[in-house]
Scaffold this motif. Structure first.
Motif, mmCIF file in Angstrom:
data_model
loop_
_atom_site.group_PDB
_atom_site.id
_atom_site.type_symbol
_atom_site.label_atom_id
_atom_site.label_comp_id
_atom_site.label_asym_id
_atom_site.label_seq_id
_atom_site.Cartn_x
_atom_site.Cartn_y
_atom_site.Cartn_z
ATOM 1 N N ASP A 59 24.555 23.459 19.058
ATOM 2 C CA ASP A 59 25.424 22.878 18.027
ATOM 3 C C ASP A 59 25.583 23.867 16.886
ATOM 4 N N GLY A 60 26.769 24.417 16.779
ATOM 5 C CA GLY A 60 27.074 25.365 15.706
ATOM 6 C C GLY A 60 26.038 26.477 15.686
ATOM 7 N N ARG A 61 25.589 26.836 14.505
ATOM 8 C CA ARG A 61 24.555 27.868 14.402
ATOM 9 C C ARG A 61 23.160 27.257 14.386
ATOM 10 N N HIS A 62 23.107 25.937 14.529
ATOM 11 C CA HIS A 62 21.885 25.243 14.219
ATOM 12 C C HIS A 62 20.784 25.457 15.270
ATOM 13 N N SER A 63 21.002 25.011 16.494
ATOM 14 C CA SER A 63 19.886 24.938 17.430
ATOM 15 C C SER A 63 20.392 25.027 18.854
ATOM 16 N N HIS A 64 19.567 25.517 19.736
ATOM 17 C CA HIS A 64 19.877 25.592 21.168
ATOM 18 C C HIS A 64 18.527 25.458 21.865
ATOM 19 N N PRO A 65 17.961 24.231 21.796
ATOM 20 C CA PRO A 65 16.533 24.091 22.114
ATOM 21 C C PRO A 65 16.145 24.443 23.553
ATOM 22 N N THR A 66 17.001 24.178 24.548
ATOM 23 C CA THR A 66 16.557 24.528 25.913
ATOM 24 C C THR A 66 16.457 26.044 26.071
ATOM 25 N N GLN A 67 17.308 26.787 25.343
ATOM 26 C CA GLN A 67 17.171 28.248 25.394
ATOM 27 C C GLN A 67 15.851 28.654 24.736
ATOM 28 N N GLY A 68 15.524 28.035 23.619
ATOM 29 C CA GLY A 68 14.250 28.328 22.965
ATOM 30 C C GLY A 68 13.073 28.019 23.883
ATOM 31 N N LEU A 69 13.152 26.885 24.570
ATOM 32 C CA LEU A 69 12.047 26.488 25.445
ATOM 33 C C LEU A 69 11.919 27.403 26.661
ATOM 34 N N LEU A 70 13.064 27.827 27.214
ATOM 35 C CA LEU A 70 12.959 28.732 28.372
ATOM 36 C C LEU A 70 12.449 30.098 27.945
ATOM 37 N N ASP A 71 12.752 30.474 26.714
ATOM 38 C CA ASP A 71 12.185 31.715 26.201
ATOM 39 C C ASP A 71 10.661 31.584 26.096
ATOM 40 N N MET A 72 10.197 30.424 25.621
ATOM 41 C CA MET A 72 8.744 30.207 25.517
ATOM 42 C C MET A 72 8.111 30.191 26.913
ATOM 43 N N TYR A 73 8.817 29.559 27.858
ATOM 44 C CA TYR A 73 8.303 29.553 29.227
ATOM 45 C C TYR A 73 8.128 30.981 29.730
ATOM 46 N N THR A 74 9.136 31.809 29.464
ATOM 47 C CA THR A 74 9.115 33.194 29.944
ATOM 48 C C THR A 74 7.945 33.957 29.320
ATOM 49 N N ILE A 75 7.777 33.786 28.011
ATOM 50 C CA ILE A 75 6.683 34.494 27.333
ATOM 51 C C ILE A 75 5.323 34.008 27.859
ATOM 52 N N ARG A 76 5.181 32.703 27.991
ATOM 53 C CA ARG A 76 3.909 32.164 28.486
ATOM 54 C C ARG A 76 3.637 32.659 29.895
ATOM 55 N N HIS A 77 4.708 32.704 30.721
ATOM 56 C CA HIS A 77 4.561 33.154 32.107
ATOM 57 C C HIS A 77 4.018 34.586 32.172
ATOM 58 N N TYR A 78 4.553 35.468 31.323
ATOM 59 C CA TYR A 78 4.171 36.882 31.424
ATOM 60 C C TYR A 78 3.001 37.248 30.526
ATOM 61 N N LYS A 79 2.813 36.521 29.423
ATOM 62 C CA LYS A 79 1.834 36.943 28.428
ATOM 63 C C LYS A 79 0.713 35.937 28.197
ATOM 64 N N LYS A 80 0.806 34.787 28.862
ATOM 65 C CA LYS A 80 -0.216 33.722 28.768
ATOM 66 C C LYS A 80 -0.445 33.196 27.350
ATOM 67 N N ASP A 81 -1.164 33.934 26.508
ATOM 68 C CA ASP A 81 -1.685 33.387 25.254
ATOM 69 C C ASP A 81 -0.810 33.754 24.046
ATOM 70 N N PHE A 82 -0.147 32.741 23.470
ATOM 71 C CA PHE A 82 0.730 33.001 22.329
ATOM 72 C C PHE A 82 -0.034 33.505 21.102
ATOM 73 N N THR A 83 -1.314 33.176 21.005
ATOM 74 C CA THR A 83 -2.040 33.450 19.760
ATOM 75 C C THR A 83 -2.437 34.915 19.603
ATOM 76 N N LYS A 84 -2.070 35.718 20.597
ATOM 77 C CA LYS A 84 -2.405 37.141 20.478
ATOM 78 C C LYS A 84 -1.185 38.041 20.464
#
Lengths: 324, 324, 324
Positions: free
Chosen positions: B144-169
């Motif tokens: 919606d406009g410039r506001h949000s595109h949450p499934t893209q955000g979530l798939l990005d998180m999935y991708t990072i978690r898949h390859y990098k496991k731990d977000f806290t590092k």
């Protein structure tokens, strides 16, 4: 065949027009629709009645809303649905209407939902398919010119029957641009067939056709008088293009005289229902307070419309072609 | 309700924005997506979780790519899918957004995937459906406009978690036109919620919003410095229309300073992954050698995106409306 | 790989062109199609061979008719079908053809039906998918520039085999605009491969390519001579745009010399069949009396076309990728 939509055994093989549909057939469609309404309420909304059948939405005139209702109805019956916006394709290559339909029929289509800007187009195609395919391929008219829009007429009857039960005791007012409305025409035929004793047409003389009285319709030019003691109020959409023309002075002026407002509504019976085929011009033919008010059944019409279209499709699919 | 996407029982009833999604909810979506990934690998890719449900892709703004990902996800869950390109239809007849949605809901829609050019449109619809349908009809914001595109955000998180496991590092660099990107906004919120200690924004000052530091983001105007020792590089699409405007001098100039090249990539960690939401402007924000190189996970993002959308749809379908 | 459509085990992994298809493969496709024809006659027309598979109709050039035939074929095989009109979307955002296809493949597409205005586009994509996906994602060429339209060629062969059985005894005349016809090219290759001893090309020299004789085709400029004693007459569509150009004097003039009329038809064998790929220009390349006459098999071609496309899809789906 003078009535191409009914075969020699009295079965419905196409739905072209409410005109000529016997009362018993209309009630059968409404009864079948009633049985489907539980389907749309269930968790899983599909029934397998049209499994493996191909329904083609052939729209020579764009109408996303109408196309969507048929698409949903067909999918709930488990049919395969193919959407064709023909305006933008074959006919632009100069192919004739009949060649287009013959081709799709040769792809083993079972049913065509046809929208066309010319009156009689659906009937023309049904007659052709009766000749070439023995009526085993079915046509549903989804609106042809100003002529007819029978599923809208049938869903309106479903809605009235649902809320008011007995047609033979009702006073119904159809308000607005009846001249250009294919819905009004279908409604008047259906109401008359179902025994409604008083159908009224209310609007400025520029928006009322001349032959209404011959159809047994009472004509009113004053909204208050037209609504007096009615059970059902059917609003109609005012086409934007009419508002600028010579037919009505302005949208504001139109709303002042023919807009359905809370004030005007008081002239009808206290339990009168308010209907509209959509899409609404709020503030032109209807006030938002009325559209969203307790007497409005406008969204119920939409829900009933899916069930009515499922009913028509399943009845056609079970018919046996021109020779019954 | 200040957060219309979560009901009183803490269930997700709409997906409107990554902002306000609890960490546990995000992980639940990603875990569910993981379980679906085996589905896309199987011979038969369908699961019956949404059998008989109707999903409407209601796109007020055209985006074939995004619409396709939702269409595929819904079909893999066995839902009926109806695509509506609304720009070209009802709204052109002057129907209001709410009337359009009310009509579709009355057709027994179970879920709306909504794309709209105006910020907040999906939230507006979700609030309306919470009032009129008790939140039993679900909304997924597909941008919606410039506001949000949450499934893209979530798939990005999935991708990072898949390859990098731990977000806290992790050290994550988002590079490019953050000012006009609904993706960047969703990513920043998600990364922060998931405990990522360092989120960087890299780009010319004309393409970075002013409030980034307030969101805990480190701002860099030099790509080499911005990429230094990061684990994840998220490229962003540069809109063609920006390239001609006053915001950047030219595509060539932009590529020289902010294009992801093999040379620049060396500043990041050797095992850093390169992401991009697509569609890419090769030679503008990213060099083909990098886009197709061993560190690129851009096509994996697409595959994960289907699974994430399936996850969101199945979680929403299992929720119980506003009152849990 | 010099023939990207056939793998090392001799299996068909893409359908790009009739050129290079071995005779046995063509007959296998036609035999498989024959087994599906009973499917289109049955009450329930679906078979589950492609259940859970995703077929993408990727049309870079609009063709509702062709797209519809593939959509129906895929749905009869129980596949999920996604229609993408790419002209209007991603490529307008400047995404490359390969990026578009890579993205769709990453969504776990199983098969692409591709229509493109440029010759070789489908082959280009197939070669790419052989490299990146080991040929496990399949391409069907639904028409590329003037090059090839193999499913039309195959359905033409099906039609001829159905009515005439033995190719080795036939005289076939292809009439009209062979120069611009991708269908004619596919037909000539198929007929030659299947052992047809005499293929004729009939038309004005401006509409015949120069290399026909090198392909073993006999050239005629007089329709009566060209039709003399043939078993099969294949009409071709005359493009509207050619009629105004310098290639032919006028539609009337063209019809006078090359239009298929009852009179001209008498020069062929009495049981000769008349074919046309559609859409027809009645009164230009064919007279209505012939198009709708007893020797016309034009609508049968359409019916057979669905079965042939089902056959191609099911054979591709059962293949094992580039290494067999």
């Amino acid at each position: 065949m003078h009535n191409p939509q009914i075969n020699s055994a009295g079965e419905l093989i196409h739905l072209l027009s409410v005109e000529g549909l016997p009362k018993a057939m209309i009630h059968r469609i409404l009864d079948t629709a009633e049985s489907f309404l539980s389907v749309t309420d269930r968790e899983v909304k599909q029934v397998p009645l049209l499994r493996g059948k191909s329904v083609f939405n052939v729209f020579f005139e764009n109408s996303t809303r109408t196309r969507t209702t048929f698409e949903i109805a067909a999918k709930r019956l488990s049919a395969d649905v193919v959407n064709l916006n023909i305006g933008a394709s074959s006919t632009s290559k100069g192919e004739s209407l009949l060649d287009t339909i013959d081709n799709l029929a040769a792809m083993s289509a079972d049913m065509f939902v046809v929208r066309h800007s010319e009156s009689g187009a659906a009937t023309f195609l049904a007659q052709h398919l009766n000749r070439t395919r023995d009526g085993a391929v079915h046509v549903i008219n989804a609106g042809d010119g100003r002529h007819s829009h029978p599923t809208q007429g049938l869903l309106d009857m479903y809605t009235i029957r649902h809320y008011k039960k007995d047609f033979t005791k009702l006073r119904v007012a159809i308000v607005g641009d009846i001249l250009h409305s294919r819905v009004a025409r279908s409604d008047i035929h259906a109401l008359t067939t179902l025994g409604c004793p008083e159908v009224r047409a209310v609007g400025p003389s520029t928006l009322l056709p001349s032959h209404l009285e011959g159809m047994g319709v009472k004509v009113f030019h004053d909204l208050r008088e037209g609504l007096a003691d009615v059970d059902v109020i059917m609003g109609l959409r005012l086409q934007k293009e009419r508002m600028k023309g010579a037919l009505i002075p302005s949208a504001q002026e139109y709303f002042k005289h023919y807009g359905l407002t809370e004030d005007k509504l008081k002239y009808a019976k206290p339990d009168a229902i308010v209907m509209h085929p959509g899409p609404m011009n709020r503030g032109v033919e209807i006030d938002s307070v009325v559209a969203d008010g307790p007497q409005s059944v406008i969204l119920s019409q939409v829900t009933f419309g899916i069930a009515v279209r499922m009913a028509v499709m399943s009845i056609l699919a079970s018919s046996k072609g021109v020779n019954g």
